[in-house]
Design a protein around this motif. Structure first.
Motif, short mmCIF file in Angstrom:
data_model
loop_
_atom_site.label_atom_id
_atom_site.label_comp_id
_atom_site.label_asym_id
_atom_site.label_seq_id
_atom_site.Cartn_x
_atom_site.Cartn_y
_atom_site.Cartn_z
N ASN A 8 0.81 -1.23 0.00
CA ASN A 8 0.00 0.00 0.00
C ASN A 8 0.84 1.27 0.00
O ASN A 8 0.30 2.36 -0.22
CB ASN A 8 -0.98 0.00 1.18
CG ASN A 8 -0.29 0.23 2.51
OD1 ASN A 8 0.06 1.35 2.88
ND2 ASN A 8 -0.09 -0.83 3.27
N PRO A 42 -1.87 4.59 -7.52
CA PRO A 42 -3.32 4.55 -7.34
C PRO A 42 -4.11 4.36 -8.63
O PRO A 42 -5.30 4.07 -8.59
CB PRO A 42 -3.62 5.91 -6.72
CG PRO A 42 -2.53 6.80 -7.23
CD PRO A 42 -1.30 5.94 -7.31
N VAL A 63 -4.08 -4.66 -0.18
CA VAL A 63 -4.71 -3.77 -1.16
C VAL A 63 -5.72 -4.55 -2.00
O VAL A 63 -5.42 -5.67 -2.45
CB VAL A 63 -3.66 -3.13 -2.10
CG1 VAL A 63 -4.33 -2.19 -3.10
CG2 VAL A 63 -2.60 -2.38 -1.29
N LEU A 114 -7.82 -4.07 -5.52
CA LEU A 114 -7.85 -3.25 -6.74
C LEU A 114 -9.16 -3.47 -7.47
O LEU A 114 -9.70 -4.59 -7.50
CB LEU A 114 -6.68 -3.58 -7.66
CG LEU A 114 -5.27 -3.34 -7.11
CD1 LEU A 114 -4.76 -4.59 -6.39
CD2 LEU A 114 -4.30 -2.99 -8.24
N VAL A 144 -4.41 2.70 -0.90
CA VAL A 144 -2.97 2.96 -0.92
C VAL A 144 -2.69 4.40 -0.52
O VAL A 144 -3.57 5.26 -0.56
CB VAL A 144 -2.36 2.68 -2.31
CG1 VAL A 144 -2.52 1.23 -2.70
CG2 VAL A 144 -2.98 3.60 -3.37
N VAL A 160 -7.37 1.84 -5.41
CA VAL A 160 -6.59 1.69 -6.65
C VAL A 160 -7.51 1.22 -7.77
O VAL A 160 -8.24 0.23 -7.63
CB VAL A 160 -5.46 0.67 -6.46
CG1 VAL A 160 -4.66 0.53 -7.75
CG2 VAL A 160 -4.55 1.10 -5.32
#
Length: 438
Positions: free
Chosen positions: A18, A23, A243, A245, A321, A336
């Motif tokens: 992160n 991003p 994270v 996404l 992030v 992200v």
């Protein structure tokens, strides 16, 4: 959960994902015949170069995406080895540390998967060769719902071995379509190995049409305590995932002005393989009409809504992030996003919408004339909430089954783990021996 850890003895510590993941990533699934008739004729070099110039330094690809790895690799290699010109006799080469590279492994074809450790290793080494790089920043197991949990676990362990022992992978994750499967697998991997996944890539589940990934945190989604505790993002966070996404914010082409033809006899590449039912395609075409009546393109509205909501929702759920806006000294967490484009104008619009979405977080309308600023944010949210969602009716938050009924992995048991004798492994081993002898 995420902490600074050493990849292997003597290797530099890896900071939490992160803190290093950009991003916004350029997804290159569009560098493929599934989206365009001839990807080799696309301005892929211009797209990649323009992305770097705009500050988009993350790239997502896969060997399953036809020539995508080869085209992306060619574009990056050209930037890392620029040709001098009379107007620029000493061009500055792009450095490997200047960009973040993501690929996948395990999916070979539409119905063919091989998650065996030997194939995963071969796929990673082949990706290194195609992309002209010595290491990959992040590697996912590709579309993990199509194989057994045991196969996913074995593949993740091999990716981590490649990380720790061979140093060719930095971070490890999984990708797929059904969010419940992603949650189940993330929880299983954490339980079985004691180490959480660095990343989970979800696609098509935080869109104007399908909000499942972000429920109940999305605007208008409600927040009952029971719903929050059992929600996908809370489950993933509890499983230690650093994270999450969000990709395919246009539903793989559903949420566009053209839409996807109901039948596949139109010559549209999308119409032939897209898994959406005809009724959903028609419902999304109605959304395009409503957007046009409001003076908007459906893809612009859909992109802006998803970018803005995911930037906020992922941060709220703790799976975003670090990000500091240009010209600002204060950082924040944001979600992200992975965005695919097929032209530089599409790229420029995407980046402009993303910047506007991020700058509008937490702001009220300020009377600015910026076409991508807070005023646009308010307009898009209103249009989606008051017109698009009601028009979808029962199709709101619908997700098709993946895999579909009757799916069979066409990779024969006797072929699983068998890798081509194409020189990929031999070239890697030769280069490794050369490095070790120095």
């Amino acid at each position: 959960m995420a902490s600074t850890t050493a990849s292997s003895p003597g290797r530099a510590p890896r900071p939490p994902l992160n803190t290093v993941l950009p991003p916004l990533l350029l997804g290159t699934a569009t560098f493929n015949t599934q989206y365009v008739a001839n990807p080799h004729a696309m301005p892929y070099r211009d797209i990649v170069a323009r992305a770097i110039a705009l500050g988009v330094t993350g790239f997502d690809t896969s060997p399953y995406y036809g020539p995508s790895e080869l085209l992306l690799g060619e574009a990056l290699h050209a930037l890392m080895n620029p040709t001098p010109t009379p107007s620029n006799p000493n061009p500055t080469p792009l450095q490997r540390s200047d960009f973040f590279l993501v690929t996948k492994a395990g999916r070979i074809a539409a119905t063919e998967f091989d998650y065996s450790p030997s194939w995963i290793r071969y796929s990673v080494l082949r990706s290194l060769q195609r992309l002209h790089v010595p290491y990959l920043d992040l590697v996912y197991t590709h579309d993990c719902e199509f194989v057994t949990p045991g196969e996913v676990l074995a593949a993740v362990k091999e990716l981590r071995r490649l990380r720790d022992e061979e140093g060719v992978v930095r971070y490890v994750g999984i990708s797929g379509f059904p969010v419940n499967v992603l949650c189940d697998l993330a929880e299983m991997i954490y339980k079985e190995t004691g180490e959480p996944l660095d990343a989970v890539l979800s696609y098509g589940h935080l869109t104007v049409q399908n909000r499942r990934l972000g429920l109940p945190f999305v605007e208008g989604g409600g927040k009952g305590q029971a719903d929050v505790e059992g929600s996908p993002l809370v489950r993933l966070k509890k499983a230690g995932v650093d994270v999450v996404l969000n990709a395919s914010m246009l539903g793989m082409g559903l949420l566009t002005s053209k839409g996807i033809p109901v039948t596949d006899d139109t010559g549209s590449p999308l119409a032939k393989w897209h898994p959406s039912p005809p009724e959903l395609r028609l419902a999304c075409m109605k959304l395009a009409e409503l957007a046009a009546a409001a003076g908007e393109r459906l893809e612009s509205v859909s992109l802006r809504w998803s970018l803005a909501e995911w930037a906020r929702v992922a941060a709220e759920a703790g799976v975003g992030v670090d990000f500091t806006s240009p010209g600002s000294s204060e950082g924040r967490k944001i979600g992200v996003a992975v965005c695919g484009v097929s032209s530089t104008p599409e790229l420029e619009e995407t980046v402009a919408e993303w910047r506007g979405a991020v700058s509008s977080l937490g702001q009220e309308e300020d009377g600015s004339n910026d076409k991508y600023g807070p005023a646009r944010q308010k307009k898009v949210l209103s249009l989606v909430r008051e017109q698009l969602w009601p028009a979808l009716g029962s199709w709101l938050d619908y997700a098709w089954d993946s895999p579909g009924e009757g799916f069979v992995n066409t990779r024969k048991d006797s072929n699983r783990g068998v890798v081509p004798d194409d020189g990929v492994i031999a070239a890697y081993e030769k280069a490794k021996r050369s490095r070790q002898s120095r």
